[in-house]
Design a protein around this motif. Structure first.
Motif, PDB file in Angstrom:
ATOM      1  N   LEU A 153       0.627  11.209  10.283  1.00  0.00           N
ATOM      2  CA  LEU A 153       0.611  11.777   9.597  1.00  0.00           C
ATOM      3  C   LEU A 153       0.039  12.697   8.959  1.00  0.00           C
ATOM      4  N   LEU A 154       0.258  13.971   8.550  1.00  0.00           N
ATOM      5  CA  LEU A 154       0.184  15.694   8.871  1.00  0.00           C
ATOM      6  C   LEU A 154      -1.039  16.005   7.862  1.00  0.00           C
ATOM      7  N   THR A 155      -2.510  16.153   8.070  1.00  0.00           N
ATOM      8  CA  THR A 155      -3.250  16.706   6.758  1.00  0.00           C
ATOM      9  C   THR A 155      -3.831  17.818   7.887  1.00  0.00           C
ATOM     10  N   ASP A 156      -4.690  18.624   6.629  1.00  0.00           N
ATOM     11  CA  ASP A 156      -4.836  19.706   7.242  1.00  0.00           C
ATOM     12  C   ASP A 156      -6.441  19.326   7.257  1.00  0.00           C
ATOM     13  N   GLY A 157      -6.815  18.579   6.116  1.00  0.00           N
ATOM     14  CA  GLY A 157      -8.128  17.766   5.786  1.00  0.00           C
ATOM     15  C   GLY A 157      -8.322  16.865   5.630  1.00  0.00           C
ATOM     16  N   LYS A 158      -9.872  16.155   5.112  1.00  0.00           N
ATOM     17  CA  LYS A 158      -9.698  15.159   4.718  1.00  0.00           C
ATOM     18  C   LYS A 158      -9.761  14.312   3.295  1.00  0.00           C
ATOM     19  N   SER A 159      -9.436  13.323   2.925  1.00  0.00           N
ATOM     20  CA  SER A 159      -9.265  13.204   2.057  1.00  0.00           C
ATOM     21  C   SER A 159     -10.709  12.759   1.243  1.00  0.00           C
ATOM     22  N   ASN A 160     -10.310  13.281  -0.432  1.00  0.00           N
ATOM     23  CA  ASN A 160     -11.367  14.014  -1.545  1.00  0.00           C
ATOM     24  C   ASN A 160     -11.002  12.448  -2.177  1.00  0.00           C
ATOM     25  N   MET A 161      -9.714  11.563  -2.312  1.00  0.00           N
ATOM     26  CA  MET A 161      -9.442  10.998  -3.838  1.00  0.00           C
ATOM     27  C   MET A 161      -9.131  10.246  -3.073  1.00  0.00           C
ATOM     28  N   VAL A 189      16.773   4.106  13.375  1.00  0.00           N
ATOM     29  CA  VAL A 189      16.196   4.953  12.682  1.00  0.00           C
ATOM     30  C   VAL A 189      15.820   4.812  11.702  1.00  0.00           C
ATOM     31  N   GLN A 190      14.843   4.365  11.068  1.00  0.00           N
ATOM     32  CA  GLN A 190      15.104   4.435   9.533  1.00  0.00           C
ATOM     33  C   GLN A 190      13.868   5.360   9.043  1.00  0.00           C
ATOM     34  N   PHE A 191      13.995   6.223   8.066  1.00  0.00           N
ATOM     35  CA  PHE A 191      13.042   7.432   7.819  1.00  0.00           C
ATOM     36  C   PHE A 191      12.869   7.202   6.247  1.00  0.00           C
ATOM     37  N   GLY A 192      11.059   6.868   6.269  1.00  0.00           N
ATOM     38  CA  GLY A 192      10.489   7.385   4.671  1.00  0.00           C
ATOM     39  C   GLY A 192       9.864   8.305   5.012  1.00  0.00           C
ATOM     40  N   ILE A 193      10.320   9.123   4.012  1.00  0.00           N
ATOM     41  CA  ILE A 193       9.687  10.952   3.757  1.00  0.00           C
ATOM     42  C   ILE A 193       8.594  11.102   2.994  1.00  0.00           C
ATOM     43  N   MET A 194       7.539  11.596   2.465  1.00  0.00           N
ATOM     44  CA  MET A 194       7.504  11.606   1.600  1.00  0.00           C
ATOM     45  C   MET A 194       6.090  12.507   1.756  1.00  0.00           C
ATOM     46  N   SER A 195       6.166  13.525   0.549  1.00  0.00           N
ATOM     47  CA  SER A 195       4.641  14.290   0.616  1.00  0.00           C
ATOM     48  C   SER A 195       3.743  13.972  -0.044  1.00  0.00           C
ATOM     49  N   TYR A 196       2.260  14.213   0.231  1.00  0.00           N
ATOM     50  CA  TYR A 196       1.373  13.595  -1.015  1.00  0.00           C
ATOM     51  C   TYR A 196       0.274  14.811  -1.037  1.00  0.00           C
ATOM     52  N   ALA A 197      -0.258  14.412  -2.416  1.00  0.00           N
ATOM     53  CA  ALA A 197      -1.583  15.650  -2.233  1.00  0.00           C
ATOM     54  C   ALA A 197      -2.735  14.357  -3.583  1.00  0.00           C
ATOM     55  N   LEU A 213       4.384  11.433   6.544  1.00  0.00           N
ATOM     56  CA  LEU A 213       3.960  11.876   5.293  1.00  0.00           C
ATOM     57  C   LEU A 213       3.102  13.164   5.874  1.00  0.00           C
ATOM     58  N   LEU A 214       3.786  14.016   4.768  1.00  0.00           N
ATOM     59  CA  LEU A 214       2.853  15.399   4.746  1.00  0.00           C
ATOM     60  C   LEU A 214       2.279  15.823   3.753  1.00  0.00           C
ATOM     61  N   ASP A 215       0.869  16.520   4.292  1.00  0.00           N
ATOM     62  CA  ASP A 215      -0.045  17.474   3.093  1.00  0.00           C
ATOM     63  C   ASP A 215       0.596  18.394   2.550  1.00  0.00           C
ATOM     64  N   ALA A 216       0.412  18.233   1.011  1.00  0.00           N
ATOM     65  CA  ALA A 216       0.137  19.397   0.368  1.00  0.00           C
ATOM     66  C   ALA A 216      -0.174  19.541  -0.431  1.00  0.00           C
ATOM     67  N   ILE A 223      -5.163  10.191   0.886  1.00  0.00           N
ATOM     68  CA  ILE A 223      -3.787   9.894   2.179  1.00  0.00           C
ATOM     69  C   ILE A 223      -3.827   8.486   1.556  1.00  0.00           C
ATOM     70  N   LYS A 224      -4.316   7.775   1.054  1.00  0.00           N
ATOM     71  CA  LYS A 224      -4.899   6.642   0.724  1.00  0.00           C
ATOM     72  C   LYS A 224      -3.362   6.247  -0.889  1.00  0.00           C
ATOM     73  N   GLY A 225      -2.407   7.786  -1.532  1.00  0.00           N
ATOM     74  CA  GLY A 225      -2.343   6.842  -1.924  1.00  0.00           C
ATOM     75  C   GLY A 225      -1.062   7.027  -1.464  1.00  0.00           C
ATOM     76  N   ALA A 226      -0.770   8.240  -0.204  1.00  0.00           N
ATOM     77  CA  ALA A 226       0.438   8.256   0.131  1.00  0.00           C
ATOM     78  C   ALA A 226       0.373   6.644   1.218  1.00  0.00           C
ATOM     79  N   LEU A 227       0.302   6.200   2.122  1.00  0.00           N
ATOM     80  CA  LEU A 227      -0.074   4.991   2.631  1.00  0.00           C
ATOM     81  C   LEU A 227       0.133   3.386   1.455  1.00  0.00           C
ATOM     82  N   THR A 228      -0.669   3.579   0.695  1.00  0.00           N
ATOM     83  CA  THR A 228       0.308   2.749  -0.169  1.00  0.00           C
ATOM     84  C   THR A 228       1.513   2.410  -0.647  1.00  0.00           C
TER      85      THR A 228
END
Length: 697
Positions: free
Chosen positions: A316-324, A235-243, A202-205, A284-289
């Motif tokens: 999970l790679l993120t630069d900050g805290k979840s704000n929504m 190894v099965q990959f699930g890849i996503m970006s999230y904002a 999960l990559l933070d965008a 972040i919750k949306g990405a985990l969903t």
């Protein structure tokens, strides 16, 4: 030193600097630089420590136990450059509890003094320190504490990349050691041969990340995918970006989610920062969903026992805290419930949280990350540049089980590279001009080499160096068709057709980073390394390794200039239509003018190679290929003979465009190998019986 508050100013169009603002939006008129310090111990039960704080970077602290107490952890610790203590929490234990004394890390205060089954302890941190780890821990029947050890950290205390790499790799090693059910970093290995590992990246965008930092993290996960894809399990990959919203690049249940080439191509073409333009909050919750939805869909594709055997890793790679989007921990709890994660199934889910940048909310990441005894799942790094160093260390696993063809690149000692190489020597008093040879380790007790390496000596006169150990052999088997004087009446002094031998050691080699086997084609071990289906045949391996192309990149091992180390030299196998031209070069050498039929000199069992040439003393060594640069090496040849010695009377190798080396094609001697190794290795269908082979006249 660190700046307080963490602030910034902007050069305005008026030519004036803006008001100084911190990341918390408070306005300041002055910035201060404060000295970084490590947390003070609040107390130390059953012992003493000195000196007393405060502790600056570079300061040491010593712990001493009272009489009758057992010291555990690090009795000497140093305040590191990132304001964290080196080593582990020091403890003075009386050994009376069912569980060991969990200790009290610097900056923490523990409540609870009983350590019997089901007893609990809880932790709080001193003012100004963030708690990372399990605030509450329970003594389990297994004599281990639930959760993970607490660490109290200053907001300016980030992890060092080298520490993160080692800790993350140590945790992953419990997953990637696929063959032995043994303790690894406090866990019992669950994944078996051909087991399944789901990895969700999960990559933070979000807007604060920025495109440059996003691309750095993207490159890092490409490296991780490439390396994880080289291991034997599926190894099965699930890849996503999230904002604000989540963009799924690859669903873990896609039919190609385990195809590394496909996954890398999708990451390169579809994992794009600008896809989230104008919607760049941090949900972040949306990405985990999205991860939860993948799991829910995938579960229907498996039988219940198959589904329950799959392990899941969320990174999970993120630069900050979840704000929504709501609290991420709520979705973590839902995922744990869906996977039935309870004390007996904790090993089936690992959640790693990487916080990158100055605004990391450790409390929120701590809620997300897994908490396991003796493991770390939350990491904080100052900036995205640090992630490069971290991910280069992540898969340098200490214990690879029985996986073949792995070249441990974590060691700075070049002698540990290509750990399948064997140096074969004859005792000096019996050598009689015999040159040393190479061989390759193909199982825990067998070596593959050239038959001509054994000339008139008994096996007790040979030694076999593998890694840092020396072995003796109990058995030598030469191919039934090898006859070096077969063509003497045709002007061929030495005939190297079927120049292959097997050697059985008197004891088994214990696999390590410096001693492990290379992959042998048409075996089950090689099949797993290639990620071929269980129904694959030997012909599938032939097509995979020596395909229809005319020139195949390969490598062989050579002695370095000082002959104390090994180096890999690059060559090309001239195959199919290019083979005849490769062999015909022999005619350009005066010493071979009397050879009228080159097929008398080079048999159909030989591979013709050009490029860097071997030297005397390297016969029997492996010719290997690394398909698609996966860092899994497969032996396709055994060095038999060359027409030119580039090291003769030279201190360095002297190249020659007309030089050629010839290797016995491993795929052409598989009947011999299967006959003598069938109890040691599992071979694929499609290999003739050795008795069917008619030796040449």
């Amino acid at each position: 030193m660190y700046a307080w508050p963490v602030s910034s100013r902007i050069c305005q169009a008026s030519g004036q600097w803006s008001i100084m603002e911190s990341k918390t939006r408070w306005k300041y008129t002055k910035i201060y630089c404060k000295e970084m310090r490590c947390p003070n111990p609040d107390r130390f039960d059953n012992g003493e420590y000195f000196p007393r704080g405060p502790y600056k970077v570079g300061d040491n602290i010593t712990f001493v136990c009272s009489d009758g107490y057992i010291p555990r952890g690090s009795m000497e610790r140093t305040c590191k450059s990132n304001a964290k203590w080196s080593g582990e929490t020091a403890v003075c234990d009386d050994g009376a509890g069912h569980c060991p004394d969990p200790g009290e890390p610097p900056g923490a205060r523990k409540t609870g003094l009983r350590y019997d089954v089901d007893e609990r302890v809880s932790y709080t941190c001193a003012l100004g320190l963030d708690l990372v780890g399990s605030a509450k821990r329970t003594c389990l029947e297994s004599r281990r504490w639930s959760g993970t050890e607490v660490s109290c950290q200053y907001p300016y205390a980030f992890d060092l990349p080298e520490d993160v790499g080692q800790q993350f790799a140590g945790s992953l090693s419990g997953l990637l050691n696929t063959y032995e059910k043994k303790a690894a970093v406090g866990r019992t290995v669950k994944i078996k041969k051909d087991g399944i590992l789901n990895v969700y990246l999960l990559l933070d965008a979000s807007e604060s990340v920025g495109e440059n930092n996003f691309d750095i993290s993207k490159k890092s996960i490409e490296d991780l995918v490439n390396r994880l894809g080289s291991f034997d399990m599926i190894v099965q990959f699930g890849i996503m970006s999230y904002a604000t919203e989540t963009k799924v690049i690859i669903n873990v249940h896609d039919k190609d989610s385990s195809d590394v080439d496909y996954v890398l191509e999708e990451i390169e073409n579809k994992l794009i920062y600008n896809e989230h333009r104008n919607k760049q909050g941090t949900n972040i919750k949306g990405a985990l969903t999205s991860v939860y939805n993948m799991m829910a869909f995938q579960k229907g594709q498996y039988k219940e026992d198959e589904w329950n055997s799959i392990q899941h890793v969320i990174i999970l790679l993120t630069d900050g805290k979840s704000n929504m989007g709501g609290r991420p921990v709520d979705m973590i709890n839902r995922i744990r419930e869906f996977l039935d994660i309870k004390p007996t199934r904790e090993d089936y889910l690992d959640i790693y949280a990487f916080g990158i940048g100055e605004e990391v909310d450790r409390s929120e990441l701590n809620d997300i990350a897994s908490k396991k005894d003796n493991e770390k799942h939350i990491f904080t790094l100052e900036d995205s540049e640090k992630i490069k160093a971290v991910f280069s260390e992540i898969t340098k696993i200490e214990n690879y089980g029985e996986m073949c063809g792995l070249n441990d690149e974590s060691s700075s000692d070049r002698k540990l590279h290509h750990p399948w190489n064997v140096l074969i020597n004859v005792s000096k008093e019996n050598a009689g001009g015999t040159s040393p040879c190479f061989g390759s380790l193909i199982s825990s007790q067998w070596i593959l080499t050239a038959a001509h390496c054994f000339k008139g000596h008994t096996m007790d006169q040979y030694t076999f160096e593998i890694g840092s150990a020396t072995y003796k052999a109990e058995l030598r088997i030469i191919h039934k068709c090898y006859n070096i004087i077969r063509k003497a009446n045709r002007g061929i002094k030495e005939d190297y057709d079927y120049d292959v031998a097997l050697v059985k050691l008197t004891e088994k080699v214990e696999f390590s980073s410096s001693a492990r086997p290379i992959c042998l084609p048409c075996t089950e071990m090689a099949n797993r390394a290639m990620k071929k289906p269980k129904t694959a045949t030997c012909n599938d391996h032939r097509q995979h390794l020596l395909s229809s192309v005319s020139s195949i990149p390969a490598g062989f091992l050579a002695k370095s200039k000082d002959k104390k180390e090994l180096e890999e030299l690059k060559v090309e196998i001239q195959h199919n239509n290019a083979r005849e031209d490769c062999i015909s070069t022999i005619k350009k050498w005066d010493k071979f003018h009397n050879i009228t039929n080159l097929q008398d000199m080079v048999s159909p069992r030989h591979l013709c190679v050009n490029g860097e040439m071997s030297c005397k003393g390297e016969s029997g060594g492996s010719l290997f290929v690394d398909i698609r640069d996966r860092k899994r090496f497969f032996q396709v040849g055994i060095l038999s003979f060359g027409i030119y010695n580039p090291c003769e009377k030279k201190t360095v190798r002297k190249p020659s465009s007309n030089a050629r080396d010839f290797y016995v094609n491993v795929l052409e001697v598989l009947p011999f190998l299967r006959k003598h190794l069938e109890g040691e290795l599992q071979f694929l269908p499609g290999i003739p019986d050795l008795e069917e082979i008619v030796c040449p006249a």
